[in-house]
Write a protein that holds these residues in place. Structure first.
Motif, PDB file in Angstrom:
ATOM      1  N   ALA A 168      38.065  43.819  48.180  1.00 35.11           N
ATOM      2  CA  ALA A 168      37.408  42.521  48.292  1.00 35.11           C
ATOM      3  C   ALA A 168      38.366  41.429  47.825  1.00 35.11           C
ATOM      4  O   ALA A 168      39.261  41.678  47.000  1.00 35.11           O
ATOM      5  CB  ALA A 168      36.128  42.484  47.459  1.00 35.11           C
ATOM      6  N   LEU A 169      38.157  40.249  48.334  1.00 28.43           N
ATOM      7  CA  LEU A 169      38.914  39.071  47.915  1.00 28.43           C
ATOM      8  C   LEU A 169      37.974  38.166  47.134  1.00 28.43           C
ATOM      9  O   LEU A 169      36.934  37.765  47.641  1.00 28.43           O
ATOM     10  CB  LEU A 169      39.479  38.330  49.124  1.00 28.43           C
ATOM     11  CG  LEU A 169      40.192  37.002  48.832  1.00 28.43           C
ATOM     12  CD1 LEU A 169      41.447  37.218  48.009  1.00 28.43           C
ATOM     13  CD2 LEU A 169      40.525  36.284  50.147  1.00 28.43           C
ATOM     14  N   ILE A 170      38.358  37.865  45.887  1.00 26.67           N
ATOM     15  CA  ILE A 170      37.586  36.981  45.025  1.00 26.67           C
ATOM     16  C   ILE A 170      38.361  35.672  44.892  1.00 26.67           C
ATOM     17  O   ILE A 170      39.523  35.672  44.469  1.00 26.67           O
ATOM     18  CB  ILE A 170      37.363  37.597  43.633  1.00 26.67           C
ATOM     19  CG1 ILE A 170      36.638  38.944  43.755  1.00 26.67           C
ATOM     20  CG2 ILE A 170      36.596  36.651  42.723  1.00 26.67           C
ATOM     21  CD1 ILE A 170      36.636  39.747  42.456  1.00 26.67           C
ATOM     22  N   GLU A 171      37.729  34.564  45.242  1.00 29.95           N
ATOM     23  CA  GLU A 171      38.359  33.250  45.123  1.00 29.95           C
ATOM     24  C   GLU A 171      37.554  32.420  44.140  1.00 29.95           C
ATOM     25  O   GLU A 171      36.377  32.122  44.374  1.00 29.95           O
ATOM     26  CB  GLU A 171      38.417  32.572  46.490  1.00 29.95           C
ATOM     27  CG  GLU A 171      39.246  33.348  47.505  1.00 29.95           C
ATOM     28  CD  GLU A 171      39.190  32.746  48.894  1.00 29.95           C
ATOM     29  OE1 GLU A 171      40.012  31.864  49.203  1.00 29.95           O
ATOM     30  OE2 GLU A 171      38.306  33.165  49.671  1.00 29.95           O
ATOM     31  N   VAL A 172      38.184  32.052  43.039  1.00 36.42           N
ATOM     32  CA  VAL A 172      37.471  31.309  42.003  1.00 36.42           C
ATOM     33  C   VAL A 172      38.470  30.521  41.162  1.00 36.42           C
ATOM     34  O   VAL A 172      39.544  31.022  40.815  1.00 36.42           O
ATOM     35  CB  VAL A 172      36.647  32.257  41.101  1.00 36.42           C
ATOM     36  CG1 VAL A 172      37.517  33.280  40.399  1.00 36.42           C
ATOM     37  CG2 VAL A 172      35.801  31.479  40.112  1.00 36.42           C
ATOM     38  N   GLY A 173      38.141  29.281  40.862  1.00 33.96           N
ATOM     39  CA  GLY A 173      38.932  28.472  39.944  1.00 33.96           C
ATOM     40  C   GLY A 173      40.389  28.308  40.319  1.00 33.96           C
ATOM     41  O   GLY A 173      41.245  28.145  39.451  1.00 33.96           O
ATOM     42  N   GLY A 174      40.677  28.317  41.625  1.00 33.04           N
ATOM     43  CA  GLY A 174      42.054  28.190  42.089  1.00 33.04           C
ATOM     44  C   GLY A 174      42.789  29.511  42.237  1.00 33.04           C
ATOM     45  O   GLY A 174      43.931  29.535  42.706  1.00 33.04           O
ATOM     46  N   TRP A 175      42.148  30.623  41.848  1.00 34.24           N
ATOM     47  CA  TRP A 175      42.756  31.958  41.932  1.00 34.24           C
ATOM     48  C   TRP A 175      42.283  32.683  43.186  1.00 34.24           C
ATOM     49  O   TRP A 175      41.129  32.541  43.609  1.00 34.24           O
ATOM     50  CB  TRP A 175      42.378  32.806  40.722  1.00 34.24           C
ATOM     51  CG  TRP A 175      42.835  32.285  39.404  1.00 34.24           C
ATOM     52  CD1 TRP A 175      42.115  31.514  38.531  1.00 34.24           C
ATOM     53  CD2 TRP A 175      44.098  32.508  38.781  1.00 34.24           C
ATOM     54  NE1 TRP A 175      42.860  31.240  37.411  1.00 34.24           N
ATOM     55  CE2 TRP A 175      44.087  31.838  37.533  1.00 34.24           C
ATOM     56  CE3 TRP A 175      45.246  33.215  39.153  1.00 34.24           C
ATOM     57  CZ2 TRP A 175      45.171  31.858  36.659  1.00 34.24           C
ATOM     58  CZ3 TRP A 175      46.333  33.227  38.287  1.00 34.24           C
ATOM     59  CH2 TRP A 175      46.285  32.550  37.063  1.00 34.24           C
ATOM     60  N   ARG A 176      43.166  33.519  43.732  1.00 27.53           N
ATOM     61  CA  ARG A 176      42.821  34.433  44.821  1.00 27.53           C
ATOM     62  C   ARG A 176      43.149  35.842  44.323  1.00 27.53           C
ATOM     63  O   ARG A 176      44.312  36.195  44.134  1.00 27.53           O
ATOM     64  CB  ARG A 176      43.569  34.092  46.103  1.00 27.53           C
ATOM     65  CG  ARG A 176      43.361  32.642  46.532  1.00 27.53           C
ATOM     66  CD  ARG A 176      44.023  32.333  47.870  1.00 27.53           C
ATOM     67  NE  ARG A 176      43.166  32.748  48.989  1.00 27.53           N
ATOM     68  CZ  ARG A 176      43.484  33.686  49.865  1.00 27.53           C
ATOM     69  NH1 ARG A 176      44.633  34.350  49.757  1.00 27.53           N
ATOM     70  NH2 ARG A 176      42.662  33.985  50.869  1.00 27.53           N
ATOM     71  N   ILE A 177      42.104  36.613  44.087  1.00 30.33           N
ATOM     72  CA  ILE A 177      42.212  37.904  43.407  1.00 30.33           C
ATOM     73  C   ILE A 177      41.766  39.004  44.359  1.00 30.33           C
ATOM     74  O   ILE A 177      40.666  38.947  44.917  1.00 30.33           O
ATOM     75  CB  ILE A 177      41.337  37.920  42.137  1.00 30.33           C
ATOM     76  CG1 ILE A 177      41.704  36.748  41.219  1.00 30.33           C
ATOM     77  CG2 ILE A 177      41.457  39.252  41.411  1.00 30.33           C
ATOM     78  CD1 ILE A 177      40.676  36.473  40.138  1.00 30.33           C
ATOM     79  N   LEU A 178      42.586  40.019  44.507  1.00 31.49           N
ATOM     80  CA  LEU A 178      42.310  41.125  45.419  1.00 31.49           C
ATOM     81  C   LEU A 178      41.921  42.352  44.610  1.00 31.49           C
ATOM     82  O   LEU A 178      42.546  42.658  43.588  1.00 31.49           O
ATOM     83  CB  LEU A 178      43.555  41.407  46.249  1.00 31.49           C
ATOM     84  CG  LEU A 178      43.438  42.206  47.536  1.00 31.49           C
ATOM     85  CD1 LEU A 178      42.513  41.515  48.532  1.00 31.49           C
ATOM     86  CD2 LEU A 178      44.833  42.387  48.152  1.00 31.49           C
ATOM     87  N   THR A 179      40.895  43.081  45.053  1.00 35.57           N
ATOM     88  CA  THR A 179      40.479  44.289  44.342  1.00 35.57           C
ATOM     89  C   THR A 179      40.820  45.524  45.160  1.00 35.57           C
ATOM     90  O   THR A 179      40.637  45.554  46.384  1.00 35.57           O
ATOM     91  CB  THR A 179      38.961  44.289  44.065  1.00 35.57           C
ATOM     92  OG1 THR A 179      38.232  44.489  45.283  1.00 35.57           O
ATOM     93  CG2 THR A 179      38.526  42.983  43.428  1.00 35.57           C
ATOM     94  N   ASP A 180      41.314  46.557  44.486  1.00 37.14           N
ATOM     95  CA  ASP A 180      41.625  47.867  45.077  1.00 37.14           C
ATOM     96  C   ASP A 180      42.082  47.751  46.537  1.00 37.14           C
ATOM     97  O   ASP A 180      41.364  48.137  47.471  1.00 37.14           O
ATOM     98  CB  ASP A 180      40.398  48.790  44.974  1.00 37.14           C
ATOM     99  CG  ASP A 180      40.281  49.421  43.589  1.00 37.14           C
ATOM    100  OD1 ASP A 180      41.232  49.337  42.789  1.00 37.14           O
ATOM    101  OD2 ASP A 180      39.228  50.008  43.302  1.00 37.14           O
ATOM    102  N   PRO A 181      43.289  47.251  46.761  1.00 36.24           N
ATOM    103  CA  PRO A 181      43.719  46.920  48.123  1.00 36.24           C
ATOM    104  C   PRO A 181      44.007  48.154  48.987  1.00 36.24           C
ATOM    105  O   PRO A 181      44.715  49.071  48.578  1.00 36.24           O
ATOM    106  CB  PRO A 181      44.996  46.106  47.887  1.00 36.24           C
ATOM    107  CG  PRO A 181      45.530  46.602  46.581  1.00 36.24           C
ATOM    108  CD  PRO A 181      44.304  46.902  45.755  1.00 36.24           C
TER     109      PRO A 181
END
Length: 258
Positions: A14-27
């Motif tokens: 999943a891609l989490i976008e929050v507070g200016g961050w783009r965070i990828l989980t278990d790619p």
């Protein structure tokens, strides 16, 4: 109050976008068709490719890898791209293996992501047990991740990681205020090797966890796309019907108030 945008790419990714961050989980970005060997004679075949390709993904600031040694949580395509995706947060063992910009965490250890112009986010590694009692030496270390920042209205954003329901997982709800959950399901089993032992939660276990934590948003992941997932969305929906669930097909996006 800060909203988070979450895109389900497929499987656990999943891609989490929050507070200016783009965070990828278990790619996981390999194409379908490949077989993955997990050790002790276990294997799985990838049935469906990612809904978004790395070329279309855009920049990534951080990656959360619950464990590195199973191809349905970190596959070769994604591992090759880790150096281009900012900091990787993972287990201590995985950090030693992956090197580069990897930060290793054990359960309940914390670290903070900070950058100019972005929200400071504290990452807490949460406990997982990737199978029945006594399976840790075989399945290896796994962690989940809870993300917290100033101004959260409902509580932290928790990615459970691959785990069954056990006391260590229940402790997360006792120690942290959880508002949003990316819930790893799938009821992984290898019946020809280990009978009916499960290595991830089924939806009935997931429902029991939700009964205790009572989050505001639940997004299931890790239930489709590989042959070793034994419980898909149809059955999981029935077992989770007493809870308010946000189902995202691969490629779909939702925005949640965290």
């Amino acid at each position: 109050m800060t909203d988070a945008t979450i895109t389900h790419i497929g499987g656990p990714t999943a891609l989490i976008e929050v507070g200016g961050w783009r965070i990828l989980t278990d790619p996981t970005f390999d194409p379908p068709g490949k077989r993955y060997f997990f050790g002790w004679g276990t294997m799985s075949r990838k049935l469906v490719g990612p809904s978004i390709t790395p070329d279309d993904l855009g920049s990534i600031d951080a990656v959360l890898v619950s464990h590195h040694h199973h191809g349905d949580n970190l596959d070769p395509s994604a591992q090759a791209l880790l150096p281009t995706w900012g900091t990787t947060y993972t287990t201590r063992k995985a950090a030693k293996k992956l090197g580069g910009n990897s930060v290793g965490l054990a359960a309940w250890e914390t670290t903070t992501m900070e950058a100019p112009g972005k929200l400071a986010i504290t990452i807490t590694a949460t406990p997982c047990r990737h199978g029945p009692v006594g399976s840790d030496p075989i399945t290896g270390p796994v962690i989940g991740f809870s993300l917290s920042w100033d101004g959260q209205e409902h509580g932290e954003l928790w990615v459970t990681g691959d785990t069954v329901l056990y006391d260590g997982l229940r402790d997360v709800g006792k120690k942290l205020k959880i508002g949003t959950i990316l819930l790893h399901l799938g009821a992984v089993r290898f019946r020809y090797l280990s009978g009916w032992f499960r290595y991830t939660m089924d939806a009935k276990e997931g429902a029991k966890l939700l009964d205790e934590i009572i989050p505001t948003t639940v997004i299931p992941v890790h239930y489709e796309g590989w042959s070793h997932f034994q419980q898909g969305r149809e059955q999981a929906e029935r077992d989770l019907e007493r809870h308010r669930i946000t189902w995202l097909d691969p490629g779909e996006t939702t925005t949640v108030t965290v």
